[in-house]
Design an enzyme around this catalytic site. Structure first.
Site, PDB file in Angstrom:
ATOM      1  N   HIS A 193      30.578 -27.040  -0.142  1.00 15.09           N
ATOM      2  CA  HIS A 193      30.389 -27.642   1.315  1.00 15.09           C
ATOM      3  C   HIS A 193      31.604 -28.743   1.566  1.00 15.09           C
ATOM      4  CE1 HIS A 193      25.839 -26.537   2.224  1.00 15.09           C
ATOM      5  NE2 HIS A 193      26.750 -25.942   2.878  1.00 15.09           N
TER       6      HIS A 193
ATOM      7  N   CYS B 276      24.663 -35.080   2.587  1.00 12.83           N
ATOM      8  CA  CYS B 276      23.497 -33.923   2.716  1.00 12.83           C
ATOM      9  C   CYS B 276      22.073 -34.277   3.112  1.00 12.83           C
ATOM     10  CB  CYS B 276      23.251 -33.026   1.262  1.00 12.83           C
ATOM     11  SG  CYS B 276      24.799 -32.738   0.610  1.00 12.83           S
TER      12      CYS B 276
HETATM   13  N1  ARG Z   1      20.740 -26.759  -2.304  1.00  7.86           N
HETATM   14  C1  ARG Z   1      21.329 -26.645  -0.971  1.00  7.86           C
HETATM   15  C2  ARG Z   1      22.389 -25.518  -0.748  1.00  7.86           C
HETATM   16  O1  ARG Z   1      22.978 -25.186  -1.597  1.00  7.86           O
HETATM   17  C3  ARG Z   1      22.304 -28.112  -0.913  1.00  7.86           C
HETATM   18  C4  ARG Z   1      22.778 -28.402   0.160  1.00  7.86           C
HETATM   19  C5  ARG Z   1      23.719 -29.768   0.369  1.00  7.86           C
HETATM   20  N2  ARG Z   1      23.947 -30.170   1.471  1.00  7.86           N
HETATM   21  C6  ARG Z   1      25.138 -30.558   1.898  1.00  7.86           C
HETATM   22  N3  ARG Z   1      25.502 -30.850   3.123  1.00  7.86           N
HETATM   23  N4  ARG Z   1      26.111 -30.389   1.288  1.00  7.86           N
HETATM   24  O2  ARG Z   1      22.711 -25.185   0.206  1.00  7.86           O
END
Ligand code: ARG
Length: 300
Positions: free
Chosen positions: A197, A293
């Site tokens: 991300h 996150c």
């Molecule tokens: N386990 C989640 C996923 O892979 C983690 C998300 C993390 N969120 C973020 N904004 N980077 O989607």
């Protein structure tokens, strides 16, 4: 002409040498102003690692739920102590990643671009967020046609919406965001699966002044050049701080809440007049997320 080469060197160096950058570096104690924020968070009541959709997630590693909850409460309380408003979204029992509230929507000028998740495991979170916005008086709500994982891949400054693509959000969602918000969207290609991300590789330090920090190697060469052109004074993170998920930070313009293990970022942040606040979110790191996150900003 400005050089578009990717920045080199350690975390103290900046990617360029504009006059503004020089002034900032020579006056390390320039005071920074915090602006009160409104955040949306979701407690990790049902947090688990039962599937793996990013390289940080290992379902064979146990998660200590009480510790995850305590660490999350610490973050929530810290925001409140700093004078910010934290709204709470109820966690859904079958949605272990819902604690990562940043992914559920993007809100700018009080208008809500909903999310559409890349993985089936998280799909239902999108509707839970939309329901929350409807129930809390938001009217300009857009249910997206294209996959976007909210603020996981959209980062907002006064001039731009920076938008990640490559692992989760579709490039088509960038056009959709630009059309909906009427702000220029800058597409950035993520190339390292650990930084899946945008908010794992880049963080807004001062949204009003377009000041950011990022980890160049998470981006394609072309995207690195774009970042160096647009943000010549950016703080460049070292590999070990990026690997501690140090870019997964939240700034109110003065206080920068970041994973505490990203120790290499503290000094350069202080040198710019920011106040780094290290947070321990070790349990949530097992899901591949940290401070940012867990935090969706509701911009009015
Ligand atoms: N386990 C989640 C996923 O892979 C983690 C998300 C993390 N969120 C973020 N904004 N980077 O989607």
């Amino acid at each position: 002409m400005h050089s578009a080469r990717a920045p080199q060197g350690g975390p103290w160096q900046t990617a360029g040498c504009t006059p503004a950058a020089r002034v900032r570096r020579e006056e390390p104690s320039l005071p920074r102003d915090a602006r009160p924020r409104r955040y949306l968070m979701c407690p990790p009541a049902h947090f688990r690692v039962t599937y793996s959709i990013n390289p940080w997630m290992d379902p064979s590693k146990p998660v200590e739920l009480p510790l995850a909850l305590a660490q999350w409460e610490d973050l929530r309380d810290r925001y409140r102590t700093l004078g910010h408003t934290v709204d709470i979204l109820d966690p859904g029992p079958g949605l272990p990643d819902m604690v990562f509230a940043a992914n559920g929507a993007t809100v700018i000028d009080g208008r809500v671009l909903g999310a559409r998740f890349a993985h089936a495991e998280r799909a239902e979170e999108a509707e839970a967020h939309l329901e929350w916005f409807r129930a809390h008086g938001f009217t300009g709500i857009h249910r997206p046609a294209h996959v976007n994982e909210g603020e996981g891949d959209f980062a907002v400054t006064s001039s731009y919406i920076l938008a990640g693509r490559g692992f989760r959000s579709s490039p088509l969602s960038h056009d959709e965001a630009q059309e909906f918000f009427g702000r220029p969207v800058i597409g950035l290609d993520l190339v390292d699966p650990r930084y899946y991300h945008l908010d794992t590789a880049l963080s807004i330090l001062d949204d009003a002044a377009d000041e950011i920090m990022y980890y160049p190697d998470a981006f394609s060469p072309g995207s690195r050049s774009v970042l160096a052109r647009l943000f010549p004074d950016a703080l460049i993170a070292a590999p070990e701080d990026a690997a501690a998920l140090g870019l997964n930070a939240v700034s109110d313009g003065r206080h920068v809440l970041l994973p505490q293990a990203a120790v290499g970022l503290y000094a350069p942040l202080r040198a710019r007049g920011f106040e780094p606040l290290g947070m321990d979110l070790s349990e949530l790191l097992k899901g591949g997320g940290s401070v940012k996150c867990c935090t969706q900003e509701l911009r009015s």
